[in-house]
Scaffold this motif. Sequence first.
Motif, PDB file in Angstrom:
ATOM      1  N   ASP A 287     -19.168 -62.611  35.996  1.00  0.00           N
ATOM      2  CA  ASP A 287     -19.839 -62.518  37.294  1.00  0.00           C
ATOM      3  C   ASP A 287     -18.863 -62.644  38.469  1.00  0.00           C
ATOM      4  O   ASP A 287     -19.282 -62.651  39.631  1.00  0.00           O
ATOM      5  N   ARG A 290     -19.347 -58.492  38.469  1.00  0.00           N
ATOM      6  CA  ARG A 290     -20.712 -58.023  38.729  1.00  0.00           C
ATOM      7  C   ARG A 290     -21.653 -59.043  38.094  1.00  0.00           C
ATOM      8  O   ARG A 290     -21.230 -59.837  37.255  1.00  0.00           O
TER       9      ARG A 290
ATOM     10  N   VAL B  72     -16.459 -54.397  47.181  1.00  0.00           N
ATOM     11  CA  VAL B  72     -17.907 -54.613  47.173  1.00  0.00           C
ATOM     12  C   VAL B  72     -18.280 -55.985  46.614  1.00  0.00           C
ATOM     13  O   VAL B  72     -19.437 -56.407  46.709  1.00  0.00           O
ATOM     14  N   HIS B  73     -17.311 -56.674  45.989  1.00  0.00           N
ATOM     15  CA  HIS B  73     -17.583 -58.010  45.458  1.00  0.00           C
ATOM     16  C   HIS B  73     -16.244 -58.705  45.296  1.00  0.00           C
ATOM     17  O   HIS B  73     -15.262 -58.066  44.967  1.00  0.00           O
ATOM     18  N   GLU B  74     -16.209 -60.023  45.545  1.00  0.00           N
ATOM     19  CA  GLU B  74     -14.922 -60.695  45.337  1.00  0.00           C
ATOM     20  C   GLU B  74     -15.069 -62.194  45.116  1.00  0.00           C
ATOM     21  O   GLU B  74     -16.076 -62.801  45.488  1.00  0.00           O
ATOM     22  N   THR B  75     -14.068 -62.752  44.452  1.00  0.00           N
ATOM     23  CA  THR B  75     -13.883 -64.207  44.313  1.00  0.00           C
ATOM     24  C   THR B  75     -12.415 -64.448  44.688  1.00  0.00           C
ATOM     25  O   THR B  75     -11.691 -63.487  44.968  1.00  0.00           O
ATOM     26  N   ALA B  79     -11.753 -58.892  42.467  1.00  0.00           N
ATOM     27  CA  ALA B  79     -12.525 -58.019  43.355  1.00  0.00           C
ATOM     28  C   ALA B  79     -12.998 -56.814  42.573  1.00  0.00           C
ATOM     29  O   ALA B  79     -12.406 -56.436  41.555  1.00  0.00           O
ATOM     30  N   SER B 251     -16.622 -52.906  36.317  1.00  0.00           N
ATOM     31  CA  SER B 251     -16.720 -52.410  37.697  1.00  0.00           C
ATOM     32  C   SER B 251     -18.020 -51.687  37.992  1.00  0.00           C
ATOM     33  O   SER B 251     -18.434 -51.595  39.150  1.00  0.00           O
TER      34      SER B 251
END
Lengths: 358, 358
Positions: A287, A290, B72-75, B79, B251
């Motif tokens: 996560d 995603r 579009v998403h990351e920590t 990413a 992804s």
Amino acid sequence: MEQIFSYGQLRDFTRDVFLKMGCSAGHADLAATVLLSADLRGIDSHGVARLSGYVRLWEAGRINPTPDIRIVHETPSTAVVDGDGGLGLVVAPFAMQVAIDKAKIAGTGWVSVRHSNHFGIAGYHAMMALEQDMIGMAMTNASPLVAPTFATERMLGTNPIAVAIPAGEQPPFVADFATTTAANGKLEILQRKEQEAPEGWVQDKNGNPSTNPNELKSGGALLPLGGDREHGSHKGYCLGAIVDIFSAVLSGANYGPWAPPFVSFLPLPPDPVGKGLGHFFGAMRTDAFRPADEFKAHMDTWINRFRSAQTVPGEEKVLIPGDPEREMQALRLEAGIPILAPVVKDLGEVASKFKINF
Amino acid sequence: MEQIFSYGQLRDFTRDVFLKMGCSAGHADLAATVLLSADLRGIDSHGVARLSGYVRLWEAGRINPTPDIRIVHETPSTAVVDGDGGLGLVVAPFAMQVAIDKAKIAGTGWVSVRHSNHFGIAGYHAMMALEQDMIGMAMTNASPLVAPTFATERMLGTNPIAVAIPAGEQPPFVADFATTTAANGKLEILQRKEQEAPEGWVQDKNGNPSTNPNELKSGGALLPLGGDREHGSHKGYCLGAIVDIFSAVLSGANYGPWAPPFVSFLPLPPDPVGKGLGHFFGAMRTDAFRPADEFKAHMDTWINRFRSAQTVPGEEKVLIPGDPEREMQALRLEAGIPILAPVVKDLGEVASKFKINF
């Protein structure tokens, strides 16, 4: 020729041996569980068959039964762990747990380990990540037995790579393989059966192709995955080299031909370039990329599609990495683990040495 | 049979073609540099020879020349990048830069990419990490041409892996290889020369071993590194599968047999499971593990030891991954890049189409 033992019998015996070596109860228990996971999964060369080898290393003073395993350097997503000469069977789960803990906060965790010993099967450690919905990775360098492409010298170990990936309804994807054409354990089976090895597995001491499974005893070498240049052995050599560098150059362990041998009758290489053996572990939260449920649902689609691929004549199905080992584990938990006569004898000797029942 | 062009000539021409496709000046410049790095390094199958393929994909509406490439998403250490259907040649450097930037803060950075296209050679992107004293990694899935072990269906691409590792006095270690026995480009060379392929490279449409280099045109498949089960093809299949999952399942790109083909005359697979092609990049700061100078000094020792290993008869030296490509680059920057007649003709047609000089 072989004798059947229950998982519990072998596990308890192994734990008792590690206790006699001076390991703590917790370490002895963990080391036995890790070692036996190889027998359960059908990787017989890496399980109790190696127990006497660990004992001999301990007798030679090359294993510290009471190690102070600790983090010596870290960043949010990385750490270096010093195994203090302990059993790889306990150093590795410690380091993998550090990777998992890092991943919980940073998204991923990567741990390179020095001053360790052989850690059993790579797959055990990679699979620790699964219950956290993480992808797990584990690799290690090992006794130099492999000649790089174009070399006659043994410069690398069989340097395995394991990658465990969680799925949803489906069992996880678990790849765990040596970066050589065939692992040393497969050669040992051919030796016992007095059969020839396929081409591309070994070369003789002068670098000529050979099909003699005893070639390593006279200075020959295992070959990297691919076998020869025409069949991509330079790629297997790259893989083995990457495992060596991540495990040992990053951590400060011995690399390449300096990696300490597993067998106690071989001397340690002179002029060490680091401490002990090296490992490398990774954990990636699914996560962190995603939503975990979405990822696992797509893994199910992936697995179902590959498992249902049209097969070549004579084969029933396309395997998903981890299928054969999982089926073997279910079988052996139920029906017991067959141990070859020479290994039974070997374990009997270990039992007498420590005055424990077997 | 071939014609020599300077690097500058080919690079400028390629840039002009991307400009005509509607790319920005910055993107056209970058895409040309990435594409030409293949020709410089001697990986001719992935360089300008593919330019007309990119043009045809663009004509078919499968490449967006003005993509909005974004995270579009990351920590802290991960990413996901959406390439918005852009050229992989520009999406990939963007994503690799994100990995490098993450690594500066978190120690490592890992980026999975969806909705992209072919990205040239994996090695270019991995090597971006080197100047930061980081280890770089790049992989991608690709058009399905490879049959998993025991399968007749083409389920995976040649799914390359590149790993670039900095050294001190020595040039870096740069591995960059397809996870098949041989890349498709090598088959094309045999087709032109009308020579047979070695065993273990391809199988026919029914899954029988074949040495016909044209086998893919009649439903045959490339084989995973190892060739067959006895020579470890299940390991090559594992590697290709891991690249596919990291690049596309993490992804949200298309994976396995759903990966979009590079050639525009093949339709996109129905019922897509994601968007476009996928890639995966990694960057690890060496000083996230030990001081960079110490790491690089040990890499020098590693490289010197392996390069000086005793060789098999007929070979001058053991190669370090990256040696042949670096030597080729030095040569071709000086002496120019030989382009085969059919490719020259192809580029001439692209030039006429866009009314630019060649």
